[in-house]
Design a protein around this motif. Structure first.
Motif, PDB file in Angstrom:
ATOM      1  N   GLN A 172      50.192  52.782  39.351  1.00 19.08           N
ATOM      2  CA  GLN A 172      49.260  52.902  40.473  1.00 19.08           C
ATOM      3  C   GLN A 172      48.194  51.825  40.389  1.00 19.08           C
ATOM      4  OE1 GLN A 172      49.303  54.718  43.223  1.00 19.08           O
ATOM      5  NE2 GLN A 172      47.393  53.812  43.896  1.00 19.08           N
ATOM      6  N   GLN A 173      47.681  51.576  39.184  1.00 19.26           N
ATOM      7  CA  GLN A 173      46.665  50.542  39.012  1.00 19.26           C
ATOM      8  C   GLN A 173      47.229  49.166  39.349  1.00 19.26           C
ATOM      9  OE1 GLN A 173      45.521  51.156  34.939  1.00 19.26           O
ATOM     10  NE2 GLN A 173      43.965  52.671  35.448  1.00 19.26           N
ATOM     11  N   LEU A 174      48.461  48.904  38.930  1.00 18.06           N
ATOM     12  CA  LEU A 174      49.090  47.616  39.232  1.00 18.06           C
ATOM     13  C   LEU A 174      49.296  47.446  40.729  1.00 18.06           C
ATOM     14  CD1 LEU A 174      51.673  47.353  36.332  1.00 18.06           C
ATOM     15  CD2 LEU A 174      49.705  45.868  36.722  1.00 18.06           C
ATOM     16  N   ARG A 175      49.762  48.495  41.392  1.00 18.09           N
ATOM     17  CA  ARG A 175      49.949  48.426  42.852  1.00 18.09           C
ATOM     18  C   ARG A 175      48.625  48.146  43.544  1.00 18.09           C
ATOM     19  NH1 ARG A 175      53.594  52.629  41.868  1.00 18.09           N
ATOM     20  NH2 ARG A 175      52.052  54.206  42.355  1.00 18.09           N
ATOM     21  N   GLN A 176      47.566  48.802  43.077  1.00 14.27           N
ATOM     22  CA  GLN A 176      46.247  48.604  43.675  1.00 14.27           C
ATOM     23  C   GLN A 176      45.768  47.167  43.455  1.00 14.27           C
ATOM     24  OE1 GLN A 176      43.377  51.524  42.480  1.00 14.27           O
ATOM     25  NE2 GLN A 176      41.717  50.565  43.614  1.00 14.27           N
ATOM     26  N   LYS A 177      45.977  46.647  42.257  1.00 13.45           N
ATOM     27  CA  LYS A 177      45.569  45.276  41.942  1.00 13.45           C
ATOM     28  C   LYS A 177      46.323  44.277  42.825  1.00 13.45           C
ATOM     29  CE  LYS A 177      43.856  42.236  38.845  1.00 13.45           C
ATOM     30  NZ  LYS A 177      42.463  41.960  38.681  1.00 13.45           N
ATOM     31  N   VAL A 178      47.627  44.484  42.985  1.00 15.29           N
ATOM     32  CA  VAL A 178      48.440  43.603  43.827  1.00 15.29           C
ATOM     33  C   VAL A 178      47.944  43.662  45.265  1.00 15.29           C
ATOM     34  CG1 VAL A 178      50.749  43.302  44.821  1.00 15.29           C
ATOM     35  CG2 VAL A 178      50.484  43.616  42.362  1.00 15.29           C
ATOM     36  N   GLN A 179      47.672  44.860  45.749  1.00 16.74           N
ATOM     37  CA  GLN A 179      47.193  45.020  47.122  1.00 16.74           C
ATOM     38  C   GLN A 179      45.841  44.311  47.313  1.00 16.74           C
ATOM     39  OE1 GLN A 179      46.735  49.084  48.407  1.00 16.74           O
ATOM     40  NE2 GLN A 179      46.577  48.504  50.539  1.00 16.74           N
ATOM     41  N   GLU A 180      44.965  44.437  46.332  1.00 14.98           N
ATOM     42  CA  GLU A 180      43.663  43.767  46.416  1.00 14.98           C
ATOM     43  C   GLU A 180      43.833  42.251  46.455  1.00 14.98           C
ATOM     44  OE1 GLU A 180      41.494  45.269  43.075  1.00 14.98           O
ATOM     45  OE2 GLU A 180      41.236  47.243  43.959  1.00 14.98           O
ATOM     46  N   MET A 181      44.742  41.726  45.641  1.00 17.49           N
ATOM     47  CA  MET A 181      44.992  40.280  45.634  1.00 17.49           C
ATOM     48  C   MET A 181      45.549  39.818  46.974  1.00 17.49           C
ATOM     49  SD  MET A 181      46.634  39.261  42.038  1.00 17.49           S
ATOM     50  CE  MET A 181      45.818  39.584  40.507  1.00 17.49           C
ATOM     51  N   GLU A 182      46.469  40.581  47.519  1.00 17.40           N
ATOM     52  CA  GLU A 182      47.056  40.214  48.812  1.00 17.40           C
ATOM     53  C   GLU A 182      46.003  40.244  49.911  1.00 17.40           C
ATOM     54  OE1 GLU A 182      50.301  43.002  48.904  1.00 17.40           O
ATOM     55  OE2 GLU A 182      51.683  41.543  48.030  1.00 17.40           O
ATOM     56  N   GLN A 183      45.115  41.224  49.876  1.00 20.08           N
ATOM     57  CA  GLN A 183      44.050  41.302  50.868  1.00 20.08           C
ATOM     58  C   GLN A 183      43.071  40.145  50.705  1.00 20.08           C
ATOM     59  OE1 GLN A 183      42.504  45.245  50.245  1.00 20.08           O
ATOM     60  NE2 GLN A 183      44.079  46.202  51.517  1.00 20.08           N
ATOM     61  N   ALA A 184      42.750  39.804  49.461  1.00 24.88           N
ATOM     62  CA  ALA A 184      41.859  38.669  49.210  1.00 24.88           C
ATOM     63  C   ALA A 184      42.493  37.382  49.712  1.00 24.88           C
ATOM     64  CB  ALA A 184      41.544  38.575  47.721  1.00 24.88           C
ATOM     65  N   ALA A 185      43.806  37.257  49.533  1.00 25.15           N
ATOM     66  CA  ALA A 185      44.518  36.065  50.011  1.00 25.15           C
ATOM     67  C   ALA A 185      44.429  35.969  51.533  1.00 25.15           C
ATOM     68  CB  ALA A 185      45.986  36.109  49.564  1.00 25.15           C
ATOM     69  N   GLU A 186      44.541  37.094  52.206  1.00 26.42           N
ATOM     70  CA  GLU A 186      44.450  37.091  53.666  1.00 26.42           C
ATOM     71  C   GLU A 186      43.051  36.693  54.148  1.00 26.42           C
ATOM     72  OE1 GLU A 186      46.990  37.404  55.772  1.00 26.42           O
ATOM     73  OE2 GLU A 186      48.251  37.555  53.989  1.00 26.42           O
ATOM     74  N   ARG A 187      42.032  37.047  53.372  1.00 28.11           N
ATOM     75  CA  ARG A 187      40.652  36.724  53.751  1.00 28.11           C
ATOM     76  C   ARG A 187      40.238  35.310  53.359  1.00 28.11           C
ATOM     77  NH1 ARG A 187      39.811  41.903  51.431  1.00 28.11           N
ATOM     78  NH2 ARG A 187      38.983  40.871  49.585  1.00 28.11           N
ATOM     79  N   ALA A 188      40.963  34.726  52.407  1.00 27.31           N
ATOM     80  CA  ALA A 188      40.583  33.404  51.885  1.00 27.31           C
ATOM     81  C   ALA A 188      40.662  32.352  52.991  1.00 27.31           C
ATOM     82  CB  ALA A 188      41.495  33.015  50.730  1.00 27.31           C
ATOM     83  N   THR A 189      39.626  31.531  53.068  1.00 29.04           N
ATOM     84  CA  THR A 189      39.603  30.471  54.077  1.00 29.04           C
ATOM     85  C   THR A 189      40.195  29.175  53.543  1.00 29.04           C
ATOM     86  OG1 THR A 189      37.343  29.902  53.425  1.00 29.04           O
ATOM     87  CG2 THR A 189      37.614  31.432  55.276  1.00 29.04           C
ATOM     88  N   ASP A 190      40.177  29.022  52.229  1.00 29.84           N
ATOM     89  CA  ASP A 190      40.736  27.827  51.600  1.00 29.84           C
ATOM     90  C   ASP A 190      42.244  28.019  51.410  1.00 29.84           C
ATOM     91  OD1 ASP A 190      41.039  25.436  50.171  1.00 29.84           O
ATOM     92  OD2 ASP A 190      40.624  26.428  48.265  1.00 29.84           O
ATOM     93  N   PRO A 191      43.059  27.151  52.002  1.00 30.12           N
ATOM     94  CA  PRO A 191      44.518  27.300  51.889  1.00 30.12           C
ATOM     95  C   PRO A 191      45.023  27.302  50.444  1.00 30.12           C
ATOM     96  CG  PRO A 191      43.967  25.663  53.559  1.00 30.12           C
ATOM     97  CD  PRO A 191      42.685  26.039  52.861  1.00 30.12           C
ATOM     98  N   GLN A 192      44.409  26.517  49.588  1.00 28.90           N
ATOM     99  CA  GLN A 192      44.856  26.495  48.183  1.00 28.90           C
ATOM    100  C   GLN A 192      44.522  27.804  47.479  1.00 28.90           C
ATOM    101  OE1 GLN A 192      44.200  22.948  45.971  1.00 28.90           O
ATOM    102  NE2 GLN A 192      45.900  22.104  47.140  1.00 28.90           N
TER     103      GLN A 192
ATOM    104  N   ARG B 105      44.212  30.714  48.988  1.00 29.74           N
ATOM    105  CA  ARG B 105      45.134  31.696  49.564  1.00 29.74           C
ATOM    106  C   ARG B 105      46.494  31.626  48.865  1.00 29.74           C
ATOM    107  NH1 ARG B 105      45.201  30.300  54.990  1.00 29.74           N
ATOM    108  NH2 ARG B 105      43.345  31.561  55.228  1.00 29.74           N
ATOM    109  N   LYS B 106      46.992  30.417  48.687  1.00 28.62           N
ATOM    110  CA  LYS B 106      48.290  30.228  48.034  1.00 28.62           C
ATOM    111  C   LYS B 106      48.254  30.723  46.592  1.00 28.62           C
ATOM    112  CE  LYS B 106      51.687  26.657  46.988  1.00 28.62           C
ATOM    113  NZ  LYS B 106      52.000  25.238  47.054  1.00 28.62           N
ATOM    114  N   ARG B 107      47.163  30.417  45.895  1.00 31.66           N
ATOM    115  CA  ARG B 107      47.024  30.836  44.496  1.00 31.66           C
ATOM    116  C   ARG B 107      47.014  32.362  44.376  1.00 31.66           C
ATOM    117  NH1 ARG B 107      43.471  32.658  40.981  1.00 31.66           N
ATOM    118  NH2 ARG B 107      41.792  32.816  42.501  1.00 31.66           N
TER     119      ARG B 107
END
Length: 63
Positions: free
Chosen positions: A12-32, A34-36
């Motif tokens: 559950q913690q891993l799923r939450q961490k992955v989801q948070e990273m994916e959401q942060a990627a969607e919010r990131a304005t810098d393309p690099q 976002r990709k990272r």
């Protein structure tokens, strides 16, 4: 707590961490950035077995 309960909590913690990273990627304005973030989330999924459904609660590994 049982071993299965601990592994369930970890999944559950891993799923939450992955989801948070994916959401942060969607919010990131810098393309690099976002990709990272997307790559890091993908790697975490792969390492944890979430991509294959293990630990996601939707399959029974005993079957």
């Amino acid at each position: 707590m049982s071993v299965s309960g601990e592994s369930g909590d970890r999944a559950q913690q891993l799923r939450q961490k992955v989801q948070e990273m994916e959401q942060a990627a969607e919010r990131a304005t810098d393309p690099q950035e976002r990709k990272r973030l997307k790559e890091k989330a993908r790697q975490l999924k792969q390492q944890s077995g979430l991509e294959k459904g293990m630990g996601s609660g939707d399959i029974d590994p005993m079957v």
